[in-house]
Design an enzyme around this catalytic site. Sequence first.
Site, PDB file in Angstrom:
ATOM      1  N   HIS A 236      17.009   3.364 -99.585  1.00 12.64           N
ATOM      2  CA  HIS A 236      17.023   2.287-100.572  1.00 12.64           C
ATOM      3  C   HIS A 236      18.481   1.927-100.848  1.00 12.64           C
ATOM      4  CE1 HIS A 236      16.602  -0.164-104.003  1.00 12.64           C
ATOM      5  NE2 HIS A 236      17.100   0.729-104.834  1.00 12.64           N
TER       6      HIS A 236
ATOM      7  N   CYS B  42      12.185   0.799-107.518  1.00 14.69           N
ATOM      8  CA  CYS B  42      12.843   0.799-106.209  1.00 14.69           C
ATOM      9  C   CYS B  42      12.092   1.638-105.176  1.00 14.69           C
ATOM     10  CB  CYS B  42      14.281   1.282-106.335  1.00 14.69           C
ATOM     11  SG  CYS B  42      15.247   0.144-107.343  1.00 14.69           S
TER      12      CYS B  42
ATOM     13  N   ASN C  40      21.177  -4.802-104.356  1.00 17.68           N
ATOM     14  CA  ASN C  40      19.984  -3.989-104.579  1.00 17.68           C
ATOM     15  C   ASN C  40      18.791  -4.926-104.795  1.00 17.68           C
ATOM     16  OD1 ASN C  40      17.930  -2.367-105.560  1.00 17.68           O
ATOM     17  ND2 ASN C  40      19.230  -1.242-106.993  1.00 17.68           N
TER      18      ASN C  40
HETATM   19  O1  UT7 Z   1      18.143   1.193-107.755  1.00 18.35           O
HETATM   20  C1  UT7 Z   1      17.608   2.139-108.606  1.00 18.35           C
HETATM   21  C2  UT7 Z   1      18.468   3.240-109.005  1.00 18.35           C
HETATM   22  N1  UT7 Z   1      19.749   2.800-109.483  1.00 18.35           N
HETATM   23  C3  UT7 Z   1      20.844   3.364-108.995  1.00 18.35           C
HETATM   24  O2  UT7 Z   1      20.766   4.170-108.116  1.00 18.35           O
HETATM   25  C4  UT7 Z   1      22.165   2.976-109.609  1.00 18.35           C
HETATM   26  C5  UT7 Z   1      22.950   4.213-109.975  1.00 18.35           C
HETATM   27  N2  UT7 Z   1      24.213   3.959-110.601  1.00 18.35           N
HETATM   28  C6  UT7 Z   1      25.263   3.385-109.946  1.00 18.35           C
HETATM   29  O3  UT7 Z   1      25.135   2.963-108.825  1.00 18.35           O
HETATM   30  C7  UT7 Z   1      26.596   3.363-110.634  1.00 18.35           C
HETATM   31  O4  UT7 Z   1      26.546   4.182-111.778  1.00 18.35           O
HETATM   32  C8  UT7 Z   1      27.103   1.967-111.027  1.00 18.35           C
HETATM   33  C9  UT7 Z   1      27.464   1.188-109.789  1.00 18.35           C
HETATM   34  C10 UT7 Z   1      26.019   1.230-111.820  1.00 18.35           C
HETATM   35  C11 UT7 Z   1      28.377   2.093-111.876  1.00 18.35           C
HETATM   36  O5  UT7 Z   1      29.374   2.817-111.165  1.00 18.35           O
HETATM   37  P1  UT7 Z   1      30.105   4.081-111.833  1.00 18.35           P
HETATM   38  O6  UT7 Z   1      31.093   4.536-110.871  1.00 18.35           O
HETATM   39  O7  UT7 Z   1      29.027   5.039-112.263  1.00 18.35           O
HETATM   40  O8  UT7 Z   1      30.819   3.429-113.066  1.00 18.35           O
HETATM   41  P2  UT7 Z   1      30.662   3.783-114.602  1.00 18.35           P
HETATM   42  O9  UT7 Z   1      29.407   3.218-115.138  1.00 18.35           O
HETATM   43  O10 UT7 Z   1      30.928   5.234-114.792  1.00 18.35           O
HETATM   44  O11 UT7 Z   1      31.877   2.962-115.186  1.00 18.35           O
HETATM   45  C12 UT7 Z   1      33.242   3.292-114.913  1.00 18.35           C
HETATM   46  C13 UT7 Z   1      34.126   2.286-115.607  1.00 18.35           C
HETATM   47  C14 UT7 Z   1      33.788   2.089-117.063  1.00 18.35           C
HETATM   48  O12 UT7 Z   1      34.989   1.888-117.751  1.00 18.35           O
HETATM   49  P3  UT7 Z   1      35.634   3.069-118.594  1.00 18.35           P
HETATM   50  O13 UT7 Z   1      34.591   3.493-119.582  1.00 18.35           O
HETATM   51  O14 UT7 Z   1      35.946   4.148-117.590  1.00 18.35           O
HETATM   52  O15 UT7 Z   1      36.838   2.414-119.188  1.00 18.35           O
HETATM   53  C15 UT7 Z   1      32.975   0.825-117.072  1.00 18.35           C
HETATM   54  O16 UT7 Z   1      33.054   0.132-118.282  1.00 18.35           O
HETATM   55  O17 UT7 Z   1      33.978   1.006-114.978  1.00 18.35           O
HETATM   56  C16 UT7 Z   1      33.630   0.036-115.964  1.00 18.35           C
HETATM   57  N3  UT7 Z   1      32.723  -0.959-115.368  1.00 18.35           N
HETATM   58  C17 UT7 Z   1      33.167  -2.000-114.660  1.00 18.35           C
HETATM   59  N4  UT7 Z   1      34.415  -2.422-114.344  1.00 18.35           N
HETATM   60  C18 UT7 Z   1      34.507  -3.542-113.591  1.00 18.35           C
HETATM   61  C19 UT7 Z   1      31.367  -0.971-115.393  1.00 18.35           C
HETATM   62  N5  UT7 Z   1      30.914  -2.040-114.715  1.00 18.35           N
HETATM   63  C20 UT7 Z   1      32.013  -2.696-114.251  1.00 18.35           C
HETATM   64  C21 UT7 Z   1      32.188  -3.860-113.481  1.00 18.35           C
HETATM   65  N6  UT7 Z   1      33.446  -4.247-113.174  1.00 18.35           N
HETATM   66  N7  UT7 Z   1      31.138  -4.596-113.031  1.00 18.35           N
END
Ligand code: UT7
Length: 336
Positions: free
Chosen positions: A259, A118, A289
Amino acid sequence: MPARTLLTAGITGVGMSFPERRLTNAELETMVDTKDDWIVERTGIRERRLVERGVGASFHGAKAAEQALEHAGLKATDIDLIIVPTVTPDMLFPATACLIQHMIGADKAWGYDMEAACSGFVFALQNARAQVESGFARRVLVIGTEVMSAITDYTDRNTCILFGDGAGAVVVEAVDPARVGIIDAILRVDGSGADLLKMDGGGSRMPPTAESVAAKAHYIFQEGREVYKFAVKGMANITAEIVQKNGFTGPDVDLFVPHQANLRIIEAAQRRVGLEDRQVGITIDRFGNTTSASIPSCLRVALEEGRLQEGSLVVATSFGAGFTWGSVLLRWNAPL
Ligand code: UT7
């Protein structure tokens, strides 16, 4: 020996190109266990664009390059270097830069691909600046182009909601030093984060096999929560650092072009530097993204929205796999 002239590089043209096909959150709800509300609240993304299967990164890369050339008032034959940051080249080799050179008819150019995920565009912009300011290249095309859909697993809700396809390009050339151009760049890598965001398969360590395909090793893998923590810190710190190092404060910034990985990461960096919403470029809602295409396409959108003026102070900051992160500070020099 003749005295060397001091050259100042600046951006003199910008373009973008996106596929027509939209993948909305509603459509994703039918593909994986997710909800529009969740995606909007956690990421800010509403839809992303996807190419048809078989369209490579060169296709929209060439279109974005042609728009950037037109904006700069140049012909393809005026270009002497093409740099293509991408994680999704048409093929591992030859370079997508060669394919685009041929497609646009840049008959006097050399070129190469580079990969910094990225941060590819920000790193490539500094490459272009160095080539121009050394006097070796006169006019450089930097083309961030991605077909992220080619490496996305549309059964994995952790990643498939995030990425989109598209391209953005800029022309970099010497500008009148009084108009300043690119002022500074701060760039970093930290390979200790390599396993948190990666694609294991298809490289020299894991060539493609039936097993690697079955194991989904040719798709993006991300530990989202971990990457998030590093991204918030990395983007906010480096943006503050480049602004302060150059004697500016938040109100001096006309446009922050981050980004586009996650709206919450962007907002954290925005708060850290003390920027109002009107100072921040956002395209994540419509494009998701797009990796190395996100910053140049966001610049093009800002131009079309009339948010850039002659001499506008622009900060572009990225964070991505590697980890890689960086920030470029510049004055806007391209036609309005
Ligand atoms: O571009 C290069 C660099 N990349 C980034 O900067 C990305 C960085 N990371 C992020 O943007 C975020 O971590 C994400 C958008 C990928 C995820 O958001 P989050 O708030 O960190 O969610 P999480 O991974 O902590 O997941 C929270 C919950 C989980 O459920 P439990 O374990 O709390 O029951 C996940 O299983 O949300 C669940 N979950 C979803 N629910 C609905 C994960 N993906 C989804 C989804 N829809 N698509």
